[in-house]
Design a protein around this motif. Structure first.
Motif, mmCIF file in Angstrom:
data_model
loop_
_atom_site.group_PDB
_atom_site.id
_atom_site.type_symbol
_atom_site.label_atom_id
_atom_site.label_comp_id
_atom_site.label_asym_id
_atom_site.label_seq_id
_atom_site.Cartn_x
_atom_site.Cartn_y
_atom_site.Cartn_z
ATOM 1 N N ARG A 51 27.669 15.728 -4.673
ATOM 2 C CA ARG A 51 29.051 15.796 -4.169
ATOM 3 C C ARG A 51 30.063 15.854 -4.750
ATOM 4 N N VAL A 52 31.359 16.147 -5.003
ATOM 5 C CA VAL A 52 33.002 15.701 -5.584
ATOM 6 C C VAL A 52 33.201 15.224 -4.242
ATOM 7 N N ARG A 53 33.896 14.248 -4.714
ATOM 8 C CA ARG A 53 35.031 13.692 -4.200
ATOM 9 C C ARG A 53 36.238 12.928 -5.004
ATOM 10 N N SER A 54 36.785 12.867 -3.901
ATOM 11 C CA SER A 54 39.075 11.707 -5.331
ATOM 12 C C SER A 54 37.464 10.585 -5.730
ATOM 13 N N ALA A 55 38.256 9.511 -6.862
ATOM 14 C CA ALA A 55 37.610 8.663 -7.110
ATOM 15 C C ALA A 55 38.746 7.655 -6.954
ATOM 16 N N THR A 56 38.436 6.247 -6.429
ATOM 17 C CA THR A 56 39.093 5.280 -6.187
ATOM 18 C C THR A 56 39.673 4.596 -7.325
ATOM 19 N N ALA A 57 40.656 4.031 -6.972
ATOM 20 C CA ALA A 57 41.641 3.626 -7.889
ATOM 21 C C ALA A 57 40.893 2.451 -9.226
ATOM 22 N N GLU A 58 40.219 2.345 -8.603
ATOM 23 C CA GLU A 58 38.991 1.454 -9.484
ATOM 24 C C GLU A 58 38.299 2.155 -10.319
ATOM 25 N N GLU A 59 37.433 3.163 -9.427
ATOM 26 C CA GLU A 59 36.542 4.000 -10.328
ATOM 27 C C GLU A 59 37.620 4.805 -11.809
ATOM 28 N N CYS A 60 39.398 4.849 -11.106
ATOM 29 C CA CYS A 60 39.769 5.652 -12.722
ATOM 30 C C CYS A 60 39.602 4.755 -14.012
ATOM 31 N N ASP A 116 44.004 9.870 -8.518
ATOM 32 C CA ASP A 116 43.764 11.535 -7.970
ATOM 33 C C ASP A 116 42.092 12.189 -8.737
ATOM 34 N N SER A 117 42.163 10.905 -9.642
ATOM 35 C CA SER A 117 41.188 12.545 -10.511
ATOM 36 C C SER A 117 40.079 12.980 -9.468
ATOM 37 N N GLU A 118 39.077 13.796 -9.305
ATOM 38 C CA GLU A 118 37.797 14.143 -8.989
ATOM 39 C C GLU A 118 36.786 13.710 -9.375
ATOM 40 N N LEU A 119 35.987 12.731 -9.026
ATOM 41 C CA LEU A 119 34.558 13.184 -9.392
ATOM 42 C C LEU A 119 33.692 13.185 -9.181
ATOM 43 N N LEU A 120 32.630 13.939 -9.821
ATOM 44 C CA LEU A 120 30.735 14.042 -9.368
ATOM 45 C C LEU A 120 29.910 13.153 -9.061
ATOM 46 N N GLU A 121 30.026 12.873 -8.640
ATOM 47 C CA GLU A 121 28.502 11.610 -8.012
ATOM 48 C C GLU A 121 27.389 12.298 -7.471
ATOM 49 N N LEU A 122 26.184 11.850 -8.083
ATOM 50 C CA LEU A 122 25.008 11.962 -8.337
ATOM 51 C C LEU A 122 23.842 10.923 -7.632
ATOM 52 N N THR A 123 23.429 10.523 -6.077
ATOM 53 C CA THR A 123 22.904 10.010 -5.782
ATOM 54 C C THR A 123 21.010 9.990 -6.124
ATOM 55 N N THR A 124 20.368 9.249 -6.920
ATOM 56 C CA THR A 124 19.105 9.455 -7.262
ATOM 57 C C THR A 124 18.345 8.269 -6.803
ATOM 58 N N HIS A 137 25.835 8.380 -9.456
ATOM 59 C CA HIS A 137 26.607 7.980 -10.652
ATOM 60 C C HIS A 137 27.281 9.071 -10.055
ATOM 61 N N ARG A 138 28.291 7.628 -10.955
ATOM 62 C CA ARG A 138 30.175 8.641 -10.648
ATOM 63 C C ARG A 138 30.248 9.669 -12.533
ATOM 64 N N PHE A 139 30.735 10.636 -12.590
ATOM 65 C CA PHE A 139 31.193 10.914 -13.616
ATOM 66 C C PHE A 139 32.774 11.929 -13.294
ATOM 67 N N CYS A 140 33.435 11.904 -14.301
ATOM 68 C CA CYS A 140 34.068 12.636 -14.157
ATOM 69 C C CYS A 140 33.672 14.450 -13.802
ATOM 70 N N ALA A 141 34.817 14.848 -12.829
ATOM 71 C CA ALA A 141 34.151 16.250 -12.446
ATOM 72 C C ALA A 141 34.328 17.150 -13.396
ATOM 73 N N SER A 142 34.895 17.172 -14.707
ATOM 74 C CA SER A 142 34.902 18.358 -15.316
ATOM 75 C C SER A 142 33.633 18.391 -16.338
ATOM 76 N N HIS A 143 32.628 17.456 -15.698
ATOM 77 C CA HIS A 143 31.333 17.118 -16.534
ATOM 78 C C HIS A 143 30.669 18.009 -15.723
ATOM 79 N N ALA A 144 30.992 18.070 -14.229
ATOM 80 C CA ALA A 144 30.270 19.004 -13.419
ATOM 81 C C ALA A 144 29.061 20.267 -13.985
#
Length: 244
Positions: free
Chosen positions: A115-124, A132-140, A154-161
């Motif tokens: 899923r793609v979601r908004s990043a929290t302040a801590e994640e940023c 307000d960047s977006e994250l790509l989150e993969l749950t395994t 696993h959280r990555f910047c959405a630019s790595h989608a």
């Protein structure tokens, strides 16, 4: 081993100090050495008859071993014997699948959610992203010898989608390495807490048993923060070894 009348009589002084269910738990604990991980104990009614105790006493003895992480009650199936805890070496370049495979474990990683979601302040802050960047989150879900032991987000910047579009499961580190993106652990924060309902369901564990949590930041070879992962693992299955 059977708790005969003679054995119980001989153990009378101990029984006055310790409840019978704990004596029975000690017997069962020793007998578990004859089982393999994944085996099921005989039914409670059979064990109660064998040891000449009532089912309440037998159940309390089994409860002791469940709390120790030696057994797992699986609804509709019975009581399953669990593997002993594994030592996971936490080094800068260690990868979950590779490290545990080297210990002779059959490791699987199932992709549960993307899923793609908004990043929290801590994640940023960790990933050095703009607000307000977006994250790509993969749950395994990680399984050892077919048994679920860890959930990893696993959280990555959405630019790595696009880079991660073809990932469907298996070692994520290996997937990235095959695309010439090598990661190393920058730091890890280890904690513990009780599982949520969904975590307990995925990991086949009781809600009162603790989880080990690990927040890890990984960087690429240029030192740029790339992945922020958060794992929750059964505390009865893991011991983390920190290597300087």
């Amino acid at each position: 081993m059977h708790l005969s009348r003679q054995q119980r009589s001989d153990a009378a002084p101990l029984a006055r100090q310790e409840p019978l269910y704990r004596e029975l738990a000690a017997v069962l604990r020793r007998e578990l050495e004859q089982f393999s991980a994944g085996d099921y104990l005989p039914a409670e009614i059979q064990l109660a008859a064998r040891f000449s105790v009532n089912r309440h006493t037998l159940r309390r003895a089994v409860d002791e071993l469940v709390l120790e992480g030696l057994l797992l009650r699986r609804q509709g199936k019975g009581t399953q014997v669990l593997a002993r805890p594994l030592i996971y070496p936490m080094e800068a370049g260690s990868a979950y699948s590779d490290s545990l495979s080297a210990l002779g474990q059959r490791v699987e990683a199932q992709l549960l959610e993307r899923r793609v979601r908004s990043a929290t302040a801590e994640e940023c802050q960790y990933l050095q992203l703009a607000d307000d960047s977006e994250l790509l989150e993969l749950t395994t879900l990680r399984l050892l010898q077919g048994q679920p032991v860890s959930l990893i987000r696993h959280r990555f910047c959405a630019s790595h989608a696009a880079l991660l579009a073809d990932y469907r499961g298996g070692s994520l580190r290996q997937y990235l390495a095959e695309r010439e993106l090598l990661l190393s652990r920058s730091f890890s924060l280890i904690g513990a807490r009780l599982p949520g309902r969904e975590e307990a369901a995925h990991l086949l564990m009781p809600r009162h048993a603790p989880l080990l949590t690990v927040l890890t930041l990984s960087r690429d070879t240029a030192g740029r923060p790339l992945e922020l992962s958060f794992s929750t693992s059964r505390a009865d299955r893991f011991q983390y070894q920190i290597t300087p």
